[in-house]
Design a protein around this motif. Structure first.
Motif, mmCIF file in Angstrom:
data_model
loop_
_atom_site.group_PDB
_atom_site.id
_atom_site.type_symbol
_atom_site.label_atom_id
_atom_site.label_comp_id
_atom_site.label_asym_id
_atom_site.label_seq_id
_atom_site.Cartn_x
_atom_site.Cartn_y
_atom_site.Cartn_z
ATOM 1 N N UNK A 104 -20.902 37.234 26.687
ATOM 2 C CA UNK A 104 -21.729 37.111 27.899
ATOM 3 C C UNK A 104 -23.123 37.682 27.655
ATOM 4 N N UNK A 105 -23.181 38.796 26.960
ATOM 5 C CA UNK A 105 -24.485 39.383 26.656
ATOM 6 C C UNK A 105 -25.293 38.472 25.735
ATOM 7 N N UNK A 106 -24.624 37.907 24.741
ATOM 8 C CA UNK A 106 -25.299 37.014 23.802
ATOM 9 C C UNK A 106 -25.884 35.800 24.508
ATOM 10 N N UNK A 107 -25.173 35.280 25.504
ATOM 11 C CA UNK A 107 -25.602 34.068 26.202
ATOM 12 C C UNK A 107 -26.151 34.375 27.603
ATOM 13 N N UNK A 108 -26.664 35.572 27.788
ATOM 14 C CA UNK A 108 -27.080 36.001 29.128
ATOM 15 C C UNK A 108 -28.224 35.158 29.702
ATOM 16 N N UNK A 109 -28.967 34.473 28.843
ATOM 17 C CA UNK A 109 -30.102 33.690 29.321
ATOM 18 C C UNK A 109 -29.763 32.223 29.563
ATOM 19 N N UNK A 110 -28.517 31.856 29.429
ATOM 20 C CA UNK A 110 -28.117 30.482 29.704
ATOM 21 C C UNK A 110 -28.369 30.141 31.170
ATOM 22 N N UNK A 111 -28.631 28.855 31.421
ATOM 23 C CA UNK A 111 -28.936 28.399 32.782
ATOM 24 C C UNK A 111 -27.791 28.714 33.739
ATOM 25 N N UNK A 112 -26.586 28.308 33.370
ATOM 26 C CA UNK A 112 -25.396 28.606 34.171
ATOM 27 C C UNK A 112 -24.310 29.143 33.260
ATOM 28 N N UNK A 113 -23.520 30.055 33.795
ATOM 29 C CA UNK A 113 -22.423 30.662 33.017
ATOM 30 C C UNK A 113 -21.138 30.536 33.829
ATOM 31 N N UNK A 114 -20.081 30.023 33.166
ATOM 32 C CA UNK A 114 -18.786 29.849 33.803
ATOM 33 C C UNK A 114 -17.720 30.527 32.949
ATOM 34 N N UNK A 115 -16.980 31.449 33.555
ATOM 35 C CA UNK A 115 -15.815 32.040 32.907
ATOM 36 C C UNK A 115 -14.593 31.303 33.441
ATOM 37 N N UNK A 116 -13.732 30.844 32.537
ATOM 38 C CA UNK A 116 -12.540 30.102 32.976
ATOM 39 C C UNK A 116 -11.317 30.639 32.247
ATOM 40 N N UNK A 117 -10.233 30.798 32.998
ATOM 41 C CA UNK A 117 -9.010 31.346 32.416
ATOM 42 C C UNK A 117 -7.781 30.819 33.140
ATOM 43 N N UNK A 118 -6.681 30.734 32.415
ATOM 44 C CA UNK A 118 -5.377 30.598 33.058
ATOM 45 C C UNK A 118 -5.061 31.931 33.733
ATOM 46 N N UNK A 119 -4.358 31.892 34.861
ATOM 47 C CA UNK A 119 -3.882 33.132 35.472
ATOM 48 C C UNK A 119 -2.662 33.631 34.710
#
Length: 392
Positions: free
Chosen positions: A161-176
């Motif tokens: 997340x820190x490495x890509x902190x400047x991306x336009x949009x950030x989505x975290x996705x996971x199985x529960x």
């Protein structure tokens, strides 16, 4: 197509070729199946609450057929959006305490459709390495950058997340709950990281919906995190015992998906009779709490018994209980021996799981009795000794 024959020969040589086998349900017993002449205790189904044979669901489907017909005949944006859709989506939104909901044909389409609709080039998706293939394929289709973090490793996710902190949009996705290991995602930590880095969070509750929560809402609800999840996805093909999938979230999200989710736009709508079955299943999931209670007790009994016997059993409290075998061929032979002894339990091999982790993936149902599971454990232990999975 000689190259196909050559590749298939390589798969067969590595005990990785798959084939289709007929399986017949046992009326009134979701926990059993028939293959050939053999009636089997079904420990490979995702019918966690045993609802696939529920008389009320079957009757709802039957009653819907004369009026609605066998199929919807078109996509939802053409003429396939029958009234059962709106009633079901309103009920789903109320169940999840969200503003709106949207029904998809299945979980694969839902994950692919949502991810490619909310991110694209210039964006980044942060995905657990053990996420379901439908999530991975959705990320590929989106053309966003795919940042995979080590399984449940929040420090690695933070670094990405820190490495890509400047991306336009950030989505975290996971199985529960992860489909092949049966363990939970660290949802509280994921919420903290999504807040810290201004990301959106999508949670796939396919294997936790119906099982966790006061009314079966899922793991997010049980942990009190429902409001923190931006995109909540679940399926009707597992605990609900029917077919299809849904997404819950804000009204804005659902409006956006109606306009941008390609699998929804370009696929024929689910048959209305299936929607009738889903609506009945939704009521049963919420009202028949005893099914969840029985399933929890069964999971504890089965998992603890296999672990005490010495099997390498994954961590977790879900109905998914993997027994790690390692070698592909031995896992296949173990599965075949289980079937010869009256148990349906499929060997799961790469690429579904990492190399060297072939396993028997047991999955339990509320339809299984304590005596049936106790007898199954005895058979599994005996075969474990024969195949060298357990030490004498």
């Amino acid at each position: 197509m000689k190259w196909m024959e050559d590749e298939l020969a390589l798969l067969a040589g590595a005990s990785l070729e798959r084939s289709l086998r007929d399986t017949v349900p046992v009326p009134g017993r979701a926990g059993y199946a028939v293959r050939g002449e053999r009636r089997l205790l079904n420990l490979s189904s995702n019918d966690y609450l045993g609802l696939s044979q529920h008389p009320a669901i079957l009757e709802a489907i039957r009653q819907s057929l004369p009026a609605e017909g066998g199929g919807a005949g078109a996509s939802r944006l053409v003429t396939g959006n029958r009234s059962p859709y709106s009633r079901l989506e309103e009920a789903l939104a109320a169940w999840q305490n969200r503003e709106a909901a949207l029904v998809f044909a299945n979980g694969y389409m839902a994950n692919c459709g949502v991810i490619q609709a909310v991110v694209g080039r210039g964006d980044a998706v942060f995905s657990d390495r053990l996420n379901h293939a439908s999530i991975v394929d959705g990320i590929v289709l989106s053309r966003a950058e795919h940042a995979r973090y080590r399984h449940n490793d929040m420090e690695h996710l933070r670094q990405l997340l820190h490495k890509h902190r400047d991306k336009r949009r950030k989505l975290i996705v996971t199985d529960a709950v992860f489909s092949m290991d049966g363990d939970r995602a660290p949802l509280r930590e994921l919420v903290e990281l999504k807040r810290e880095y201004g990301a959106n969070l999508m949670v796939d509750e396919a294997h936790s919906g119906g099982i966790y929560g006061e009314r079966g809402e899922g793991l997010c609800s049980e942990l009190g995190l429902g409001d923190e999840v931006d995109i909540h996805m679940g399926t009707f093909s597992k605990s609900f015992g029917v077919y299809g999938a849904y997404v819950c979230g804000s009204r804005t999200l659902i409006r956006w998906l109606v306009n941008k989710a390609r699998p929804l736009i370009y696929s024929t709508a689910l048959p209305p009779s299936i929607l009738a079955g889903i609506s009945t299943a939704l009521e049963l999931v919420q009202t028949e709490r005893w099914r969840r209670d029985k399933l929890v007790a069964s999971c504890l009994l089965f998992r603890s018994s296999l672990s005490a016997a010495g099997f390498h059993v994954g961590h977790g409290d879900s109905p998914i209980v993997p027994v790690i075998i390692g070698d592909n061929d031995r896992a296949l032979r173990f599965s075949e021996a289980l079937e010869e002894n009256g148990i349906a339990a499929v060997a799961i091999r790469p690429p579904t799981v990492p190399d060297g982790t072939a396993r028997i993936r047991f999955s339990l149902s509320a339809d299984h009795s304590e005596a049936e599971l106790t007898d199954a454990v005895s058979v599994i232990c005996r075969l474990g000794l024969e195949f060298g999975v357990l030490n004498r």
